[in-house]
Scaffold this motif. Sequence first.
Motif, PDB file in Angstrom:
ATOM      1  N   SER A   1       0.843  -1.210   0.000  1.00  0.00           N
ATOM      2  CA  SER A   1       0.000   0.000   0.000  1.00  0.00           C
ATOM      3  C   SER A   1       0.864   1.241   0.000  1.00  0.00           C
ATOM      4  N   ALA A   2       1.909   1.224   0.842  1.00  0.00           N
ATOM      5  CA  ALA A   2       2.790   2.394   0.918  1.00  0.00           C
ATOM      6  C   ALA A   2       3.431   2.647  -0.445  1.00  0.00           C
ATOM      7  N   ALA A   3       3.877   1.555  -1.095  1.00  0.00           N
ATOM      8  CA  ALA A   3       4.507   1.710  -2.411  1.00  0.00           C
ATOM      9  C   ALA A   3       3.517   2.303  -3.405  1.00  0.00           C
ATOM     10  N   ILE A   4       2.281   1.799  -3.382  1.00  0.00           N
ATOM     11  CA  ILE A   4       1.264   2.305  -4.309  1.00  0.00           C
ATOM     12  C   ILE A   4       0.960   3.767  -4.017  1.00  0.00           C
ATOM     13  N   LEU A   5       0.824   4.089  -2.729  1.00  0.00           N
ATOM     14  CA  LEU A   5       0.537   5.478  -2.337  1.00  0.00           C
ATOM     15  C   LEU A   5       1.589   6.424  -2.883  1.00  0.00           C
ATOM     16  N   ILE A   6       2.851   6.030  -2.709  1.00  0.00           N
ATOM     17  CA  ILE A   6       3.931   6.910  -3.159  1.00  0.00           C
ATOM     18  C   ILE A   6       3.933   7.016  -4.677  1.00  0.00           C
ATOM     19  N   ALA A   7       3.799   5.856  -5.346  1.00  0.00           N
ATOM     20  CA  ALA A   7       3.822   5.871  -6.815  1.00  0.00           C
ATOM     21  C   ALA A   7       2.670   6.695  -7.368  1.00  0.00           C
ATOM     22  N   ASP A   8       1.498   6.614  -6.703  1.00  0.00           N
ATOM     23  CA  ASP A   8       0.320   7.315  -7.205  1.00  0.00           C
ATOM     24  C   ASP A   8       0.385   8.793  -6.866  1.00  0.00           C
ATOM     25  N   HIS A   9       0.657   9.085  -5.599  1.00  0.00           N
ATOM     26  CA  HIS A   9       0.569  10.479  -5.158  1.00  0.00           C
ATOM     27  C   HIS A   9       1.776  11.294  -5.622  1.00  0.00           C
ATOM     28  N   ARG A  10       2.939  10.676  -5.499  1.00  0.00           N
ATOM     29  CA  ARG A  10       4.171  11.420  -5.727  1.00  0.00           C
ATOM     30  C   ARG A  10       4.530  11.472  -7.216  1.00  0.00           C
ATOM     31  N   TYR A  11       4.358  10.348  -7.889  1.00  0.00           N
ATOM     32  CA  TYR A  11       4.833  10.278  -9.278  1.00  0.00           C
ATOM     33  C   TYR A  11       3.712  10.151 -10.302  1.00  0.00           C
ATOM     34  N   ARG A  12       2.474  10.014  -9.834  1.00  0.00           N
ATOM     35  CA  ARG A  12       1.333   9.848 -10.751  1.00  0.00           C
ATOM     36  C   ARG A  12       1.620   8.760 -11.787  1.00  0.00           C
ATOM     37  N   ALA A  13       2.177   7.650 -11.304  1.00  0.00           N
ATOM     38  CA  ALA A  13       2.647   6.611 -12.211  1.00  0.00           C
ATOM     39  C   ALA A  13       1.590   5.536 -12.460  1.00  0.00           C
ATOM     40  N   LEU A  14       0.455   5.626 -11.781  1.00  0.00           N
ATOM     41  CA  LEU A  14      -0.501   4.505 -11.844  1.00  0.00           C
ATOM     42  C   LEU A  14      -1.791   4.875 -12.562  1.00  0.00           C
ATOM     43  N   GLU A  15      -1.727   5.876 -13.440  1.00  0.00           N
ATOM     44  CA  GLU A  15      -2.978   6.308 -14.069  1.00  0.00           C
ATOM     45  C   GLU A  15      -3.588   5.233 -14.958  1.00  0.00           C
TER      46      GLU A  15
END
Lengths: 295, 163
Positions: free
Chosen positions: A22-36
């Motif tokens: 979850s932490a990894a997803i949170l960072i990837a989504d919030h910080r890098y917008r990598a999960l669109e």
Amino acid sequence: MNTLFIQAPAITLRFLMLLLFSAAILIADHRYRALETPRGWLLTMMQPVQAIADWPAQRWHRWSAAVAARTHLLEENQRLRETNHQLAIEHQRFSTLQAENRRLNELLQSVSVSNPAMSYQLARVVQVSLDPHIQQVQINSGSAQGVFLGQPVISSAGVFGQVVHVAVNSAQVLLLTDISHALPVVNQRSGQRAIARGEGPSGLLRMPFLAAHADVQPGDLWLTSGLGKTFPAGYPVARLKAVVIPPGAEFAEVVAVPVAQPEKVQEVLLLWPAANHAPEEHPDENPVEAAVIDE
Amino acid sequence: MNDWATRRDVWLIPVTFLAALIIDRMAVPASLAVFRPDLVAIMVVYWSLMAPHRVGVTVAWVLGLLVDVATGGLMGLTAAVLSLQAYGCLLCHQQVRVLPRFQQMLFVLIILVVGKLLAAAVLGVIGRLPPPGFWLTLPATVLLWPIVEETLRRWRKEAAISS
């Protein structure tokens, strides 16, 4: 007897791994917008759920329209007719002014700053409850209608927000009042440039880093300046509410009210820069034809 | 586990989760929205207490991810919160099941508060303030527990789900 006791160590391990994930997803989504992209797939998967949740509100809307009193409808019709006349008259003036403007620009040999060649498409705001931490709405157009990430969204009054998540037949729009949203604006009266940042739940905009001597007054209208590339130039954004200059401060504290009133809007317009994209034709799915306004 | 033989029970868990997802997404007036119970959370708490072999941290996590995506929220936040809540329930399910109803409600309150604290902590790190009414969903959710417990126990008897 494995039904009585669950394996606590195994569960703890699994839980910790999920927490890490979850932490990894949170960072990837919030910080890098990598999960669109995966977000788009999952949102498409959730569309039936959203559609069922939206159904009662939509039903109620239709029903109340069906039983609305005839006099009420006549009044509304009259009002719309008057508005339409006004708009038609203004549009006549608009085309004259536009032609004149182009001529003057040619005389000055300067490039036109306004960007009139845009195409529009109407989208309905879907009535579903969304995350209250983020100021956003869901609309009923998605990638199937040509909606793209970062697409500017306006209402009939002014700038509304921009598309942040896209599914096949829906999209989520971040309002310009969200705390993570900012857009470059220009003062219509004085030409003063600024950044309009969202204030969050208060529904206001704040303009940081405006010098204390900047030429701004309460009541000033701010337009998009077109500098951020997301929003085309010249659309109304907000009206200045208050300017406070704390004694000895270098910067003024400027608060503005968005003209679009995002929380009341039922229908929004999606904007396409006509140069590189026009909304795809889906006459069956879209009752509202894309209106292309030519220069 | 003799209940694997029965057919209807397989459907009760996903059906209640789906219903919770749909009802949670329905729009209500903004003034009431702050009081609305968190149905997905209470379903996760219920099933991880009553059927811990079927519903555990993984199911809770997947549901949370779906909620995050559907609400346009931060991806992974609700997933982490729900799996934490499910984990708490899994650890205590034997003790909690035999408690009187009032103490069960107390346990549910503690689990929900722990989840809210995690969410508030993550929001704080990201720099977002919890919205007004962040804590106001708790009373309605806890008060819903007896109704959910009573109703689902009856349905489960019909559907013959046990752990």
